[in-house]
Design a protein around this motif. Structure first.
Motif, short mmCIF file in Angstrom:
data_model
loop_
_atom_site.label_atom_id
_atom_site.label_comp_id
_atom_site.label_asym_id
_atom_site.label_seq_id
_atom_site.Cartn_x
_atom_site.Cartn_y
_atom_site.Cartn_z
N ARG A 289 59.08 43.84 39.28
CA ARG A 289 58.28 44.42 40.35
C ARG A 289 57.75 43.39 41.32
O ARG A 289 57.10 43.73 42.30
N VAL A 290 58.00 42.09 41.02
CA VAL A 290 57.36 41.04 41.81
C VAL A 290 57.82 41.03 43.26
O VAL A 290 57.12 40.55 44.14
N GLY A 291 59.00 41.57 43.55
CA GLY A 291 59.48 41.59 44.92
C GLY A 291 58.79 42.61 45.80
O GLY A 291 58.98 42.60 47.02
N GLN A 292 57.98 43.52 45.23
CA GLN A 292 57.29 44.53 46.02
C GLN A 292 55.97 43.97 46.54
O GLN A 292 55.32 43.15 45.89
N GLY A 293 55.58 44.44 47.71
CA GLY A 293 54.42 43.86 48.38
C GLY A 293 53.13 43.95 47.60
O GLY A 293 52.40 42.97 47.45
N TRP A 294 52.83 45.14 47.05
CA TRP A 294 51.58 45.31 46.31
C TRP A 294 51.57 44.42 45.08
O TRP A 294 50.52 43.85 44.72
N ALA A 295 52.72 44.27 44.42
CA ALA A 295 52.79 43.44 43.21
C ALA A 295 52.62 41.97 43.54
O ALA A 295 51.95 41.23 42.82
N ALA A 296 53.24 41.53 44.64
CA ALA A 296 53.11 40.13 45.03
C ALA A 296 51.67 39.79 45.36
O ALA A 296 51.17 38.72 45.00
N ARG A 297 50.98 40.69 46.04
CA ARG A 297 49.57 40.44 46.35
C ARG A 297 48.73 40.39 45.09
O ARG A 297 47.81 39.58 44.96
N ALA A 298 49.02 41.28 44.13
CA ALA A 298 48.27 41.27 42.88
C ALA A 298 48.49 39.98 42.11
O ALA A 298 47.54 39.38 41.59
N LEU A 299 49.74 39.54 42.03
CA LEU A 299 50.04 38.31 41.30
C LEU A 299 49.44 37.09 41.97
O LEU A 299 49.10 36.10 41.31
N ALA A 300 49.31 37.13 43.30
CA ALA A 300 48.70 36.01 44.03
C ALA A 300 47.18 36.10 44.06
O ALA A 300 46.54 35.35 44.79
N CYS A 301 46.60 37.03 43.28
CA CYS A 301 45.15 37.18 43.13
C CYS A 301 44.47 37.63 44.41
O CYS A 301 43.34 37.20 44.72
N PHE A 302 45.15 38.49 45.19
CA PHE A 302 44.47 39.12 46.32
C PHE A 302 43.44 40.12 45.79
O PHE A 302 43.68 40.79 44.79
N PRO A 303 42.29 40.25 46.44
CA PRO A 303 41.33 41.29 46.03
C PRO A 303 41.77 42.65 46.54
O PRO A 303 42.43 42.72 47.59
N PRO A 304 41.42 43.77 45.86
CA PRO A 304 40.75 43.77 44.56
C PRO A 304 41.79 43.76 43.46
O PRO A 304 42.98 43.55 43.72
N GLY A 305 41.41 44.06 42.25
CA GLY A 305 42.35 44.16 41.16
C GLY A 305 41.99 43.23 40.02
O GLY A 305 41.15 42.33 40.14
N ALA A 306 42.64 43.46 38.87
CA ALA A 306 42.33 42.70 37.67
C ALA A 306 42.59 41.21 37.81
O ALA A 306 41.75 40.40 37.39
N PRO A 307 43.73 40.75 38.38
CA PRO A 307 43.93 39.30 38.51
C PRO A 307 42.88 38.62 39.37
O PRO A 307 42.46 37.49 39.06
N PHE A 308 42.43 39.28 40.43
CA PHE A 308 41.40 38.69 41.28
C PHE A 308 40.10 38.52 40.51
O PHE A 308 39.47 37.45 40.55
N VAL A 309 39.69 39.55 39.78
CA VAL A 309 38.46 39.47 38.99
C VAL A 309 38.61 38.43 37.88
O VAL A 309 37.69 37.65 37.60
N GLY A 310 39.78 38.41 37.24
CA GLY A 310 40.02 37.41 36.20
C GLY A 310 39.98 36.00 36.74
O GLY A 310 39.47 35.08 36.07
N CYS A 311 40.50 35.80 37.93
CA CYS A 311 40.46 34.47 38.55
C CYS A 311 39.01 34.03 38.81
O CYS A 311 38.64 32.88 38.55
N LEU A 312 38.18 34.95 39.29
CA LEU A 312 36.78 34.62 39.53
C LEU A 312 36.06 34.28 38.22
O LEU A 312 35.28 33.32 38.16
N LEU A 313 36.31 35.05 37.16
CA LEU A 313 35.69 34.76 35.88
C LEU A 313 36.14 33.42 35.33
O LEU A 313 35.33 32.64 34.79
N MET A 314 37.43 33.11 35.46
CA MET A 314 37.93 31.84 34.97
C MET A 314 37.30 30.67 35.71
O MET A 314 36.89 29.67 35.11
N LEU A 315 37.19 30.79 37.03
CA LEU A 315 36.61 29.71 37.82
C LEU A 315 35.14 29.52 37.50
O LEU A 315 34.63 28.39 37.50
#
Length: 392
Positions: A289-315
């Motif tokens: 799914r990484v080639g799709q726009g929404w998935a690429a943004r999620a993987l790159a930690c664009f807000p909102p979403g779980a990866p973005f929140v996880g990145c903030l918690l990790m930092l």
């Protein structure tokens, strides 16, 4: 039946269910195999959520992993299986239909093994089964070898680390190197194969992240430092790779393992909830799914979403661990986000009705994408809420 016995039975059923799903999709007629796979994967998700809510207790369940983060991680693996099945069409080959179910089942069993060495051995079985299935068609031997080579090297390194004394510097480095290779982290190993290879590698890498949390106590300080260093190098490598891709879809694939790198850093600093949120992004937005726009943004930690929140918690945890490394991580993440930001090539050409490839699709058009999008947004809200309520 006592409630304790019921929870143990429920947990056992959750572990066995993906194997039953594999048998069901193999025995079902080709035309109905996808419907059977969807029902089995959906029920598997419900069972995984039930196991998370109703913890198996009592002497019968001795040796099972009771960490809520581990239980929630198995929910992420089950969600990833459901999205994967929903995304793909009908597989004509029976054994190929079984790969996502078997790999997810073995990944979950490997995470709850009483000994880490046994868990790694179970993951080796998952890898061997997937490679066997992919190598069966004529002319696919090289492709199957490429899929299994990286995972096998990582598994052997991790097993070698478990033979060394606990808490030693060498032990931590060897264990960390094995897990980094198992997750397919750039630039330490070859990129994960796209397409059908994702059926095997997505749950395999997710299980490696969950095992890294369990091996942290055995690896010691050297293990933590190696994971943080490897994740930081991967973040900067991804952010600074030359922009040679011709299309936005090709550029998006650069961020395939971006959340995995951040998740390994989170494991190194002890931020398991952050690693869980990043694992959610990998399971439902990674793979093919990484080639799709929404998935690429999620993987790159664009807000909102779980990866973005996880990145903030990790930092936030990394700042307490080392503010110098935190600054480097923040700079690398921001550089990666800036590189993945939609540019002029992703806009609609007004007056012609034409659209170019890019990150334009804020709302996915397919059912699998919509399910994954909603899951990412929901987990980004529910997991921190559960953390505040004391569930983690």
């Amino acid at each position: 039946m006592r409630f304790e016995d019921f929870t143990v039975l429920l947990a056992a059923l959750a572990f066995v269910w993906p194997f039953l799903g594999a048998v069901g999709v193999c025995l079902a007629p080709t035309e109905r195999s996808r419907d059977v796979a969807l029902w089995m994967a959906g029920l598997g998700c419900a069972l995984a959520v039930a196991v998370f809510v109703f913890l198996a207790t009592g002497g019968v369940s001795a040796g099972w992993e009771d960490d809520p983060v581990q239980r929630a991680g198995r929910v992420m693996l089950a969600l990833g299986l459901w999205v994967t099945v929903l995304e793909h069409g009908i597989f004509r080959e029976r054994l190929l239909r079984s790969v996502p179910h078997v790999s997810t089942a073995l990944a979950g069993l490997g995470c709850v093994a009483s000994e880490a060495a046994i868990g790694l051995g179970i993951l080796f079985l998952a890898l061997a089964w997937g490679v066997f299935v992919f190598m069966r068609p004529a002319g696919q031997a090289l492709a199957g070898w490429q899929i299994g080579r990286t995972g096998a090297v990582g598994l052997l390194l991790a097993l070698a680390g478990l033979t060394l004394p606990a808490h030693g510097l060498t032990t931590g480095l060897v264990l960390a190197c094995g897990l980094v290779i198992m997750t397919g982290l750039t630039p330490f190993c070859a990129p994960a194969r796209e397409g059908q290879g994702a059926l095997l590698l997505v749950p395999f890498s997710g299980a490696a992240l969950l095992l890294a949390m369990r091996l942290r106590a055995y690896g010691g300080v050297g293990f933590d430092m190696a994971l943080v260093a490897a994740g930081l190098v991967s973040v900067w490598t991804t952010a600074c790779l030359p922009a040679t891709a011709r299309t936005a879809e090709d550029r998006a694939r650069v961020f395939r393992v971006f959340p995995v790198a951040l998740a390994l850093m989170a494991v190194g600093v002890g931020a398991d909830v952050a690693a869980l949120l990043l694992l959610c992004g990998w399971c439902v937005a990674g793979g093919s799914r990484v080639g799709q726009g929404w998935a690429a943004r999620a993987l790159a930690c664009f807000p909102p979403g779980a990866p973005f929140v996880g990145c903030l918690l990790m930092l936030s945890v990394l700042v307490d661990w080392s503010w110098e490394l935190a600054l480097l991580a923040v700079a690398g993440v921001l550089l990666g986000i800036a590189r993945a930001w939609p540019d002029a090539s992703a806009r609609t050409v007004f007056g012609t009705g034409e659209q170019t490839m890019g990150f334009r699709d804020l709302w996915p058009e397919d059912r699998a994408g919509r399910l994954a999008f909603v899951t990412l947004a929901g987990m980004g809200f529910l997991v921190p809420l559960a953390m505040m309520l004391g569930a983690f």
